[in-house]
Design an enzyme around this catalytic site. Structure first.
Site, PDB file in Angstrom:
ATOM      1  N   TYR A 143      48.076  45.668  30.223  1.00 16.13           N
ATOM      2  CA  TYR A 143      47.204  45.734  29.048  1.00 16.13           C
ATOM      3  C   TYR A 143      46.935  47.175  28.620  1.00 16.13           C
ATOM      4  CZ  TYR A 143      45.741  40.811  28.755  1.00 16.13           C
ATOM      5  OH  TYR A 143      45.691  39.455  28.559  1.00 16.13           O
ATOM      6  N   LYS A 189      53.627  39.348  41.896  1.00 15.53           N
ATOM      7  CA  LYS A 189      55.049  39.084  41.677  1.00 15.53           C
ATOM      8  C   LYS A 189      55.803  40.168  42.455  1.00 15.53           C
ATOM      9  CE  LYS A 189      58.377  36.714  39.686  1.00 15.53           C
ATOM     10  NZ  LYS A 189      58.641  35.272  39.904  1.00 15.53           N
ATOM     11  N   ASP A 222      54.319  32.432  39.860  1.00 15.17           N
ATOM     12  CA  ASP A 222      54.930  31.160  39.427  1.00 15.17           C
ATOM     13  C   ASP A 222      54.459  30.007  40.317  1.00 15.17           C
ATOM     14  OD1 ASP A 222      56.366  32.469  41.423  1.00 15.17           O
ATOM     15  OD2 ASP A 222      58.355  32.065  40.576  1.00 15.17           O
ATOM     16  N   ASP A 246      44.681  36.500  33.262  1.00 19.91           N
ATOM     17  CA  ASP A 246      44.464  35.929  31.930  1.00 19.91           C
ATOM     18  C   ASP A 246      45.054  34.527  31.862  1.00 19.91           C
ATOM     19  OD1 ASP A 246      43.839  35.857  29.131  1.00 19.91           O
ATOM     20  OD2 ASP A 246      45.943  36.296  28.717  1.00 19.91           O
ATOM     21  N   ASP A 250      43.029  30.425  32.293  1.00 22.46           N
ATOM     22  CA  ASP A 250      43.008  29.356  31.282  1.00 22.46           C
ATOM     23  C   ASP A 250      43.443  28.038  31.915  1.00 22.46           C
ATOM     24  OD1 ASP A 250      42.306  31.195  29.227  1.00 22.46           O
ATOM     25  OD2 ASP A 250      43.588  30.187  27.776  1.00 22.46           O
TER      26      ASP A 250
HETATM   27  C1  IPM Z   1      40.601  36.783  27.591  1.00 20.96           C
HETATM   28  C2  IPM Z   1      41.311  37.014  26.274  1.00 20.96           C
HETATM   29  C3  IPM Z   1      41.545  38.503  26.076  1.00 20.96           C
HETATM   30  C4  IPM Z   1      42.457  39.002  27.205  1.00 20.96           C
HETATM   31  C5  IPM Z   1      42.126  38.948  24.714  1.00 20.96           C
HETATM   32  C6  IPM Z   1      41.370  38.384  23.559  1.00 20.96           C
HETATM   33  C7  IPM Z   1      42.143  40.449  24.617  1.00 20.96           C
HETATM   34  O1  IPM Z   1      42.489  36.272  26.210  1.00 20.96           O
HETATM   35  O2  IPM Z   1      39.521  37.370  27.811  1.00 20.96           O
HETATM   36  O3  IPM Z   1      41.083  35.986  28.398  1.00 20.96           O
HETATM   37  O4  IPM Z   1      43.688  38.811  27.137  1.00 20.96           O
HETATM   38  O5  IPM Z   1      41.916  39.592  28.136  1.00 20.96           O
HETATM   39 MN    MN Z   2      42.683  34.827  27.833  1.00 19.37          MN
END
Ligand code: IPM
Ligand code: MN
Ligand code: NAD
Length: 357
Positions: A143, A189, A222, A246, A250
């Site tokens: 990032y 990884k 993975d 990240d 999710d």
């Molecule tokens: C998160 C989001 C952010 C990230 C983006 C919006 C910069 O996806 O906080 O998970 O990738 O960190």
């Molecule tokens: Mn995110």
């Protein structure tokens, strides 16, 4: 004199303002019955700040954040700003804020009580009792790594980590494991990437030197993604870098049925940033449909960090009680339940939280 906490509110874009309003509703009700107050200052961030100041993280917003005790952020981004590039994007504003606050560790906890198991895309038997914490490195890795370039024909980002960056976030993960079930799974990884080789070596060294009482194992990203689905109860603390965290977080959010459940705390620099894991959800923005739970739980994490554990506990207990009612926002709704709007769900959590103070 009651204590007053200075809270910066960054509602941002899309459903951000809708869920921020619900967290303030809960916080205000709690403060009313407690020996502390909140003083809020609202500031623009993300797309809203681009519209107002042509900058997704204006100096004036950073100044307000740095003068506060904690920052609550809704979400940033959306189709309106999708043609912007680089530092002008709403998302870049959020990255800048995390960096400026020194928030190098991002805590993303997931717990699945029986009341949510039916909403999960997985079998209830596979998810009831899940209780994991992802510790995501937040201010380094791909990032932020230089060089970055794009000449229209070729483009590149750079994944780099210094040993000190790995060590400090690994320490956060091991310390959390000591307060939980004494297990850390480091996700990398290392079979392919040099930078992840350093990640693994550093985690192993720190473990041997300071945390040999903690069980440590390593998974490649993975495989970790698959284990998250087939055996989510096998995780206690997950330690991982910025981009893998990240993605993996999710996935972890869906164990309970929705991304709208997952809160986070971005910490390390003194002033914490508390932000749901989800984004601005343009597909449901403005419809009073968003799930406010992730944002409200982020506010509870803020209370924990401020040392107001009893209030944080009341919110969590209140949420559990609220999930005992047959009301669900659209993302969690299924047969036999009543559909609740964002504000109805926020109100229900507030009312139940007050009973637990
Ligand atoms: C998160 C989001 C952010 C990230 C983006 C919006 C910069 O996806 O906080 O998970 O990738 O960190
Ligand atoms: Mn995110
Ligand atoms: P998203 O998280 O906004 O939405 C993904 C899906 O989850 C959508 O279907 C959405 O409706 C649903 N969802 C998310 N939060 C929800 C909630 N609280 N209640 C109910 N449903 C919810 O991700 P996306 O669509 O990939 O991204 C949209 C925008 O948000 C992009 O501009 C992206 O960069 C940004 N984003 C911002 C943050 C942040 O500010 N922290 C995080 C992720 C994405």
């Amino acid at each position: 004199m009651p204590k007053t906490y200075k809270i910066t509110l960054l509602p941002g874009d899309g459903i951000g303002p809708e869920v921020i309003a619900e967290s303030v509703k809960v916080l205000d009700a709690i403060a009313e019955k407690s020996d502390f107050n909140f003083e809020y200052t609202e500031a623009p961030a993300g797309g809203a700040a681009i519209d107002a100041h042509n900058d997704p993280m204006p100096a004036s917003t950073l100044e307000v954040c740095k003068a506060s005790d904690a920052v609550l952020l809704g979400a940033v981004g959306g189709p309106k700003w999708d043609d912007l590039t680089g530092a002008l994007r709403p998302e870049s504003g959020l990255l800048k804020l995390r960096k400026e606050l020194g928030a190098f560790a991002n805590l993303r906890p997931v717990a699945v009580p029986p009341s949510l198991a039916e909403s999960s895309p997985l079998r209830p038997g596979a998810v009831i009792g899940v209780d994991l914490l992802t510790v995501r490195e937040l201010t380094g890795g791909i990032y932020f790594g230089e060089p970055i370039g794009n000449d229209g024909t070729e483009a590149f980002n750079t994944m780099r980590y210094h040993v000190d960056e790995i060590e400090r976030v690994a320490r956060v993960a091991f310390e959390w494991a000591r307060k939980r079930r004494n297990k850390v799974t480091s996700v990398d990884k290392a079979n392919v990437l040099e930078v992840m080789r350093l990640w693994r070596d550093t985690v192993i060294k720190l473990h041997q030197a300071e945390f040999s009482d903690i069980e440590l194992d390593h998974l490649y990203i993975d495989n970790a993604t698959m284990q998250m689905v087939i055996n989510p109860r096998g995780f206690d603390v997950i330690l991982t870098g910025n981009i893998f965290g990240d993605i993996l977080s999710d996935t972890s959010a869906t164990l309970g049925g929705s991304l709208g459940l997952l809160p986070s705390a971005s910490i390390g620099g003194g002033i914490g940033l508390f932000e749901p894991v989800h984004g601005s959800a343009p597909d449901i923005a403005g419809q009073d449909k968003a799930n406010p739970i992730a944002m409200i739980l982020s506010a509870a994490m803020m209370l924990d960090e401020l040392g107001e554990e009893a209030a944080a506990h009341a919110i969590r207990e209140g949420l559990e009680a609220a999930l005992g009612h047959n009301a669900r926002t659209a993302d969690l709704w299924h047969e036999g339940y009543k559909k609740a709007s964002t504000s109805e769900m926020g109100g229900l959590i507030r009312d139940e939280a007050l009973k637990h103070l």
